[in-house]
Structures are given as structure tokens and as C-alpha cells.
Design a protein around this motif. Structure first.
Motif, PDB file in Angstrom:
ATOM      1  N   SER A  37       0.963  -1.233  -0.146  1.00  0.00           N
ATOM      2  CA  SER A  37       0.097  -0.242   0.131  1.00  0.00           C
ATOM      3  C   SER A  37       0.750   1.074  -0.101  1.00  0.00           C
ATOM      4  CB  SER A  37      -1.020   0.212   1.191  1.00  0.00           C
ATOM      5  OG  SER A  37      -0.378   0.292   2.862  1.00  0.00           O
ATOM      6  N   LYS A  38       2.331   0.959   0.526  1.00  0.00           N
ATOM      7  CA  LYS A  38       2.747   2.372   0.829  1.00  0.00           C
ATOM      8  C   LYS A  38       3.956   2.269  -0.340  1.00  0.00           C
ATOM      9  CE  LYS A  38       2.388   2.520   5.527  1.00  0.00           C
ATOM     10  NZ  LYS A  38       1.479   4.041   5.469  1.00  0.00           N
ATOM     11  N   HIS A  39       3.864   0.850  -0.357  1.00  0.00           N
ATOM     12  CA  HIS A  39       5.064   0.854  -1.998  1.00  0.00           C
ATOM     13  C   HIS A  39       4.544   0.135  -3.400  1.00  0.00           C
ATOM     14  CE1 HIS A  39       8.258   3.235   0.361  1.00  0.00           C
ATOM     15  NE2 HIS A  39       7.642   2.050   1.609  1.00  0.00           N
ATOM     16  N   PRO A  40       3.372   0.336  -3.563  1.00  0.00           N
ATOM     17  CA  PRO A  40       3.374  -0.987  -4.687  1.00  0.00           C
ATOM     18  C   PRO A  40       3.949  -1.381  -5.576  1.00  0.00           C
ATOM     19  CG  PRO A  40       2.186   1.485  -4.560  1.00  0.00           C
ATOM     20  CD  PRO A  40       3.421   1.602  -4.274  1.00  0.00           C
ATOM     21  N   ASP A  41       5.518  -1.121  -6.267  1.00  0.00           N
ATOM     22  CA  ASP A  41       6.309  -1.213  -7.058  1.00  0.00           C
ATOM     23  C   ASP A  41       7.540  -1.883  -5.951  1.00  0.00           C
ATOM     24  OD1 ASP A  41       7.147   0.831  -5.849  1.00  0.00           O
ATOM     25  OD2 ASP A  41       9.277   1.122  -6.797  1.00  0.00           O
ATOM     26  N   ASP A  42       7.033  -2.472  -4.854  1.00  0.00           N
ATOM     27  CA  ASP A  42       7.779  -3.513  -3.709  1.00  0.00           C
ATOM     28  C   ASP A  42       7.782  -4.732  -4.257  1.00  0.00           C
ATOM     29  OD1 ASP A  42       9.582  -4.632  -2.277  1.00  0.00           O
ATOM     30  OD2 ASP A  42       8.828  -3.788  -0.081  1.00  0.00           O
ATOM     31  N   ILE A  43       9.091  -5.130  -5.162  1.00  0.00           N
ATOM     32  CA  ILE A  43       9.046  -6.392  -5.712  1.00  0.00           C
ATOM     33  C   ILE A  43       9.167  -7.448  -4.758  1.00  0.00           C
ATOM     34  CG2 ILE A  43      11.378  -6.692  -6.739  1.00  0.00           C
ATOM     35  CD1 ILE A  43       7.758  -7.907  -8.413  1.00  0.00           C
ATOM     36  N   SER A  44       9.705  -6.962  -3.762  1.00  0.00           N
ATOM     37  CA  SER A  44      10.104  -8.012  -2.676  1.00  0.00           C
ATOM     38  C   SER A  44       8.559  -8.107  -1.785  1.00  0.00           C
ATOM     39  CB  SER A  44      10.496  -7.739  -1.321  1.00  0.00           C
ATOM     40  OG  SER A  44      11.094  -8.383  -0.479  1.00  0.00           O
ATOM     41  N   ALA A  45       7.771  -7.264  -1.246  1.00  0.00           N
ATOM     42  CA  ALA A  45       6.423  -7.496  -1.241  1.00  0.00           C
ATOM     43  C   ALA A  45       6.034  -8.673  -2.147  1.00  0.00           C
ATOM     44  CB  ALA A  45       5.805  -6.112  -0.121  1.00  0.00           C
ATOM     45  N   VAL A  46       5.493  -8.360  -2.857  1.00  0.00           N
ATOM     46  CA  VAL A  46       4.753  -8.997  -3.874  1.00  0.00           C
ATOM     47  C   VAL A  46       5.592 -10.216  -3.697  1.00  0.00           C
ATOM     48  CG1 VAL A  46       4.345  -9.074  -6.522  1.00  0.00           C
ATOM     49  CG2 VAL A  46       4.833  -7.001  -5.330  1.00  0.00           C
ATOM     50  N   GLU A  47       6.451 -10.600  -3.963  1.00  0.00           N
ATOM     51  CA  GLU A  47       6.762 -12.686  -3.448  1.00  0.00           C
ATOM     52  C   GLU A  47       6.810 -12.723  -2.421  1.00  0.00           C
ATOM     53  OE1 GLU A  47      11.127 -14.618  -4.048  1.00  0.00           O
ATOM     54  OE2 GLU A  47      10.953 -12.227  -4.412  1.00  0.00           O
ATOM     55  N   GLY A  48       7.005 -12.399  -1.630  1.00  0.00           N
ATOM     56  CA  GLY A  48       6.120 -12.751  -0.055  1.00  0.00           C
ATOM     57  C   GLY A  48       4.803 -13.178  -0.330  1.00  0.00           C
ATOM     58  N   LEU A  49       4.266 -11.994  -0.663  1.00  0.00           N
ATOM     59  CA  LEU A  49       2.457 -12.185  -0.646  1.00  0.00           C
ATOM     60  C   LEU A  49       2.075 -13.095  -1.606  1.00  0.00           C
ATOM     61  CD1 LEU A  49      -0.588 -10.976   0.545  1.00  0.00           C
ATOM     62  CD2 LEU A  49      -0.146  -9.979  -1.653  1.00  0.00           C
ATOM     63  N   GLY A  50       2.660 -13.003  -2.989  1.00  0.00           N
ATOM     64  CA  GLY A  50       2.987 -14.472  -3.546  1.00  0.00           C
ATOM     65  C   GLY A  50       2.868 -15.871  -2.471  1.00  0.00           C
ATOM     66  N   TYR A  51       4.553 -16.109  -1.059  1.00  0.00           N
ATOM     67  CA  TYR A  51       4.246 -17.247  -0.720  1.00  0.00           C
ATOM     68  C   TYR A  51       2.741 -17.389   0.288  1.00  0.00           C
ATOM     69  CZ  TYR A  51       8.845 -16.758  -3.096  1.00  0.00           C
ATOM     70  OH  TYR A  51      10.514 -16.566  -3.527  1.00  0.00           O
ATOM     71  N   VAL A  52       2.401 -16.112   0.435  1.00  0.00           N
ATOM     72  CA  VAL A  52       1.692 -16.087   1.625  1.00  0.00           C
ATOM     73  C   VAL A  52       0.719 -17.130   1.198  1.00  0.00           C
ATOM     74  CG1 VAL A  52      -0.290 -14.576   2.975  1.00  0.00           C
ATOM     75  CG2 VAL A  52       2.432 -14.129   3.478  1.00  0.00           C
ATOM     76  N   ARG A  53      -0.298 -16.350  -0.241  1.00  0.00           N
ATOM     77  CA  ARG A  53      -1.101 -17.264  -0.902  1.00  0.00           C
ATOM     78  C   ARG A  53      -0.550 -18.394  -1.468  1.00  0.00           C
ATOM     79  NH1 ARG A  53      -3.554 -13.350   0.943  1.00  0.00           N
ATOM     80  NH2 ARG A  53      -4.190 -11.780  -0.073  1.00  0.00           N
ATOM     81  N   TYR A  54       0.435 -18.970  -1.827  1.00  0.00           N
ATOM     82  CA  TYR A  54       0.669 -20.613  -1.914  1.00  0.00           C
ATOM     83  C   TYR A  54       0.586 -21.216  -0.915  1.00  0.00           C
ATOM     84  CZ  TYR A  54       3.827 -24.339  -2.784  1.00  0.00           C
ATOM     85  OH  TYR A  54       3.741 -25.556  -1.968  1.00  0.00           O
ATOM     86  N   ARG A  55       0.824 -20.479   0.838  1.00  0.00           N
ATOM     87  CA  ARG A  55       0.892 -21.421   1.594  1.00  0.00           C
ATOM     88  C   ARG A  55      -1.343 -21.402   2.623  1.00  0.00           C
ATOM     89  NH1 ARG A  55       5.952 -20.183   5.283  1.00  0.00           N
ATOM     90  NH2 ARG A  55       4.468 -21.120   7.102  1.00  0.00           N
ATOM     91  N   GLN A  56      -1.354 -20.384   1.916  1.00  0.00           N
ATOM     92  CA  GLN A  56      -3.191 -20.324   2.614  1.00  0.00           C
ATOM     93  C   GLN A  56      -3.735 -21.470   1.023  1.00  0.00           C
ATOM     94  OE1 GLN A  56      -3.549 -16.353   2.107  1.00  0.00           O
ATOM     95  NE2 GLN A  56      -3.487 -15.952   3.688  1.00  0.00           N
ATOM     96  N   GLY A  57      -3.008 -21.625   0.153  1.00  0.00           N
ATOM     97  CA  GLY A  57      -4.030 -22.638  -0.711  1.00  0.00           C
ATOM     98  C   GLY A  57      -4.967 -21.821  -2.075  1.00  0.00           C
ATOM     99  N   ARG A  58      -4.664 -20.367  -1.979  1.00  0.00           N
ATOM    100  CA  ARG A  58      -5.218 -19.576  -2.876  1.00  0.00           C
ATOM    101  C   ARG A  58      -4.333 -19.752  -3.856  1.00  0.00           C
ATOM    102  NH1 ARG A  58      -6.276 -14.807   1.020  1.00  0.00           N
ATOM    103  NH2 ARG A  58      -6.748 -13.568  -1.106  1.00  0.00           N
ATOM    104  N   ASP A  59      -4.080 -20.422  -4.684  1.00  0.00           N
ATOM    105  CA  ASP A  59      -2.862 -20.903  -5.505  1.00  0.00           C
ATOM    106  C   ASP A  59      -3.529 -20.025  -6.587  1.00  0.00           C
ATOM    107  OD1 ASP A  59      -1.862 -22.804  -4.536  1.00  0.00           O
ATOM    108  OD2 ASP A  59      -3.569 -24.691  -5.548  1.00  0.00           O
TER     109      ASP A  59
END
Length: 110
Positions: A37-59
Motif C-alpha cells: 500500500s505504501k510501495h506498490p512497486d516493492d517486488i519483495s513484498a509482491v513475492e512475499g505475498l505470493g508465498y503467503v497465498r501459496y501457503r494459504q492454498g490460494r493458488d
């Protein structure tokens, strides 16, 4: 560090990864979303959120986020590894019927 500089990109993502590594998915999700929300281009945060979604089963969401990562960082092997687990192979299955040429397909109809 995050307490000193709450808008610091690295601190926000770092808190997200710390929560992710400890298995606290709700906190990880919150930190990565805050970072984005503060840094929309933060690719590290995008990646981290991708891993969260993976572990949540939100493929589907994980795939979308991690594709965004590998588009920007093609040699990111971690993101590529997770994508390989999530995405079906693009090659035809060995026992799948072969595609017929249009003429051959029409011959079966007649």
C-alpha cells in the motif's frame, strides 16, 4: 527498524518475511499488504505475498503474484520453483489424443 521508520520498504517486507518464516500467515499477509500500500512497486513484498497465498492454498493469486516477480526478476529461482509446483505442465499428456488436422477431423464427421 520498522518502529523507527514505519514506511521503510525493507523494514515492512522484512517483518512480513519474519512472520512468514515463523508460520504466522495473518501477520505476514498484513505486513506485505501494508508494504504494497505504501510501495506498490516493492517486488519483495509482491513475492512475499505470493508465498503467503501459496501457503494459504490460494493458488490462482499466488500464480499471478509470482509471475509478476519472475517477469521482473527472471532468475528468481525461489519464485520459479513455487510456480512449477502450482502451474500444470504445458506439454500434452503422453496418453492424450493427438490433435487432428482439420481435414482429418472432418473425415470423422462424414
Amino acid at each position: 527498524m520498522a518502529a523507527e521508520r514505519p514506511d521503510n520498504r525493507d523494514a515492512l517486507s522484512g517483518l512480513g518475511y519474519s512472520a512468514l518464516q515463523s508460520g504466522n500467515l495473518p501477520d505476514a499477509e498484513q505486513q506485505f499488504n501494508l508494504a504494497l500500500s505504501k510501495h506498490p512497486d516493492d517486488i519483495s513484498a509482491v513475492e512475499g505475498l505470493g508465498y503467503v497465498r501459496y501457503r494459504q492454498g490460494r493458488d490462482a493469486e499466488a500464480i499471478s503474484l509470482l509471475r509478476r516477480v519472475v517477469t521482473q526478476i527472471p532468475d528468481n529461482t525461489d519464485a520459479r520453483d513455487v510456480l512449477q509446483k502450482l502451474e500444470p505442465p504445458t506439454e500434452a499428456a503422453p496418453d492424450a489424443p493427438e490433435a487432428k488436422a482439420p481435414d482429418a477431423a472432418m473425415a470423422d464427421v462424414n
